[in-house]
Enzyme design. Structure first.
Site, short mmCIF file in Angstrom:
data_model
loop_
_atom_site.label_atom_id
_atom_site.label_comp_id
_atom_site.label_asym_id
_atom_site.label_seq_id
_atom_site.Cartn_x
_atom_site.Cartn_y
_atom_site.Cartn_z
N ASP A 154 15.69 -13.88 51.07
CA ASP A 154 15.84 -14.17 52.50
C ASP A 154 15.13 -15.44 52.96
O ASP A 154 15.16 -15.77 54.15
CB ASP A 154 15.36 -12.96 53.34
CG ASP A 154 13.90 -12.57 53.03
OD1 ASP A 154 13.58 -11.36 53.12
OD2 ASP A 154 13.10 -13.45 52.66
N HIS A 204 15.06 -13.47 42.33
CA HIS A 204 16.49 -13.18 42.52
C HIS A 204 17.18 -14.28 43.32
O HIS A 204 18.26 -14.08 43.85
CB HIS A 204 16.66 -11.81 43.21
CG HIS A 204 16.16 -10.68 42.37
ND1 HIS A 204 15.72 -9.48 42.88
CD2 HIS A 204 15.99 -10.59 41.02
CE1 HIS A 204 15.32 -8.69 41.89
NE2 HIS A 204 15.46 -9.35 40.76
N1 APR Z 1 6.08 -1.77 55.02
C1 APR Z 1 5.86 -1.23 53.78
N2 APR Z 1 6.85 -0.77 52.99
C2 APR Z 1 8.11 -0.85 53.47
C3 APR Z 1 8.41 -1.38 54.76
C4 APR Z 1 7.33 -1.84 55.54
N3 APR Z 1 7.50 -2.36 56.77
N4 APR Z 1 9.77 -1.31 54.95
C5 APR Z 1 10.28 -0.76 53.82
N5 APR Z 1 9.30 -0.49 52.94
C6 APR Z 1 9.42 0.03 51.58
C7 APR Z 1 10.47 1.10 51.41
O1 APR Z 1 9.85 2.37 51.55
C8 APR Z 1 10.96 0.85 49.97
O2 APR Z 1 10.32 1.72 49.05
O3 APR Z 1 9.84 -1.06 50.79
C9 APR Z 1 10.54 -0.58 49.65
C10 APR Z 1 11.73 -1.51 49.41
O4 APR Z 1 12.32 -1.11 48.20
P1 APR Z 1 13.81 -1.60 47.87
O5 APR Z 1 14.65 -1.43 49.07
O6 APR Z 1 14.22 -0.95 46.58
O7 APR Z 1 13.68 -3.18 47.67
P2 APR Z 1 13.21 -3.95 46.36
O8 APR Z 1 12.17 -3.18 45.62
O9 APR Z 1 12.87 -5.33 46.78
O10 APR Z 1 14.56 -3.99 45.49
C11 APR Z 1 14.54 -4.78 44.33
O11 APR Z 1 16.92 -4.39 44.11
O12 APR Z 1 19.01 -4.29 45.10
C12 APR Z 1 18.17 -5.08 44.34
O13 APR Z 1 18.20 -7.41 44.18
C13 APR Z 1 17.85 -6.36 45.04
O14 APR Z 1 15.78 -7.63 45.03
C14 APR Z 1 16.34 -6.33 45.22
C15 APR Z 1 15.91 -5.37 44.12
#
Ligand code: APR
Ligand code: ZN
Length: 254
Positions: free
Chosen positions: A93, A110
């Protein structure tokens, strides 16, 4: 009701760990950007969570409109204080760069939605720099057919594609090597807003842990690596990190 885990930390304890660290590295995921209005993937309202329930993604902000939040800005302050040595992000982003994080102290594993790359010489270009217009030229994913009139690499005339790494794309070599180098150098890693479900990105917190670094995981929901965490924080990243940096500034009396 969340069970209180024995390794639950506080603003004070995490601030002290950061001040004691010799080589702090941060590792971020989509959860650091939800307070900027961008949906994550596997959180309660995440894109994949909703898709599994047959729901469309929640209407969030487009990357162009989103602004860095207090968690991004807290990492920038730690970098400006010379405490944060390197930042590894899974996010595309552009919010870390938009917050002012130095490009040479960041890897975007990524890719970055606003940056294109040459398939032949790996040169990077901002979309605006080479006149890439998504309406006219499409998203530029490697798996999509190239368009007649799409911009070519100014350096080698090679094919330009999006820097975003989609599933089945190979990981960017330079970013992987840099992330490995700094994961092995760190004595403290802050893991912020990631479910740690996707490899090879999630290898880096494990690599740091296995190499003896302390691990702090700041994540609302449980993650795949909670057991690795020396300290676990279940607060919102923006709220928690802002308090930590305020505490650090008080300790450092600046
Ligand atoms: N503060 C703390 N934690 C948060 C908040 C917040 N404000 N908002 C969301 N979360 C947590 C959620 O509980 C979740 O466990 O952040 C985590 C995000 O996890 P994912 O959605 O799985 O994202 P990410 O780990 O970055 O995914 C990795 O997966 O789909 C692919 O390429 C995509 O880069 C991404 C990769
Ligand atoms: Zn090129």
């Amino acid at each position: 009701m969340k069970e209180i885990s024995e390794n639950e930390g506080t603003v004070e304890s995490v601030a002290k760990m950061i001040l004691k660290s010799k080589y702090l590295v941060a590792f971020t995921g989509a959860g650091i950007s939800t307070e900027s209005g961008i949906s994550d993937f596997r959180g309660k309202d995440g894109i994949w969570t909703r898709k599994d329930k047959g729901l469309p993604p929640k209407q969030g902000k487009h990357f162009d409109e989103a602004e860095p939040n207090t968690a991004h800005l807290a990492l920038l302050t730690l970098q400006e204080l010379g405490i944060l040595k390197f930042l590894i992000s899974q996010n595309v982003d552009n919010l870390h760069l938009k917050s002012g994080i130095l490009p040479e102290l960041l890897t975007e594993l990524h890719g970055n939605y606003s940056i294109m790359k040459c398939l032949d010489c790996d040169a990077r270009y901002k979309k605006s720099e080479i006149g890439w217009d998504c309406d006219e030229h499409g998203r530029g994913f490697r798996t999509e057919p190239s368009q007649e009139n799409e911009p070519k690499c100014p350096k080698c005339n090679g094919r330009i594609i999006s820097s975003i790494v989609n599933f089945n794309d190979s990981m960017p070599e330079k970013e992987m090597l840099l992330s490995r180098e700094h994961s092995l150098k760190c004595d403290l890693m802050l893991v912020i807003g990631s479910s740690l479900s996707v490899n090879p990105a999630a290898f880096f917190p494990r690599m740091a842990h296995d190499n003896g670094a302390e691990i702090v995981i700041i994540n609302i929901d449980s993650t795949k690596m909670d057991k690795l965490a020396d300290t676990r924080i279940y607060e919102k990243a923006g709220v928690f990190m802002e308090q930590v940096v305020q505490r650090i500034k008080k300790f450092k009396v600046i």
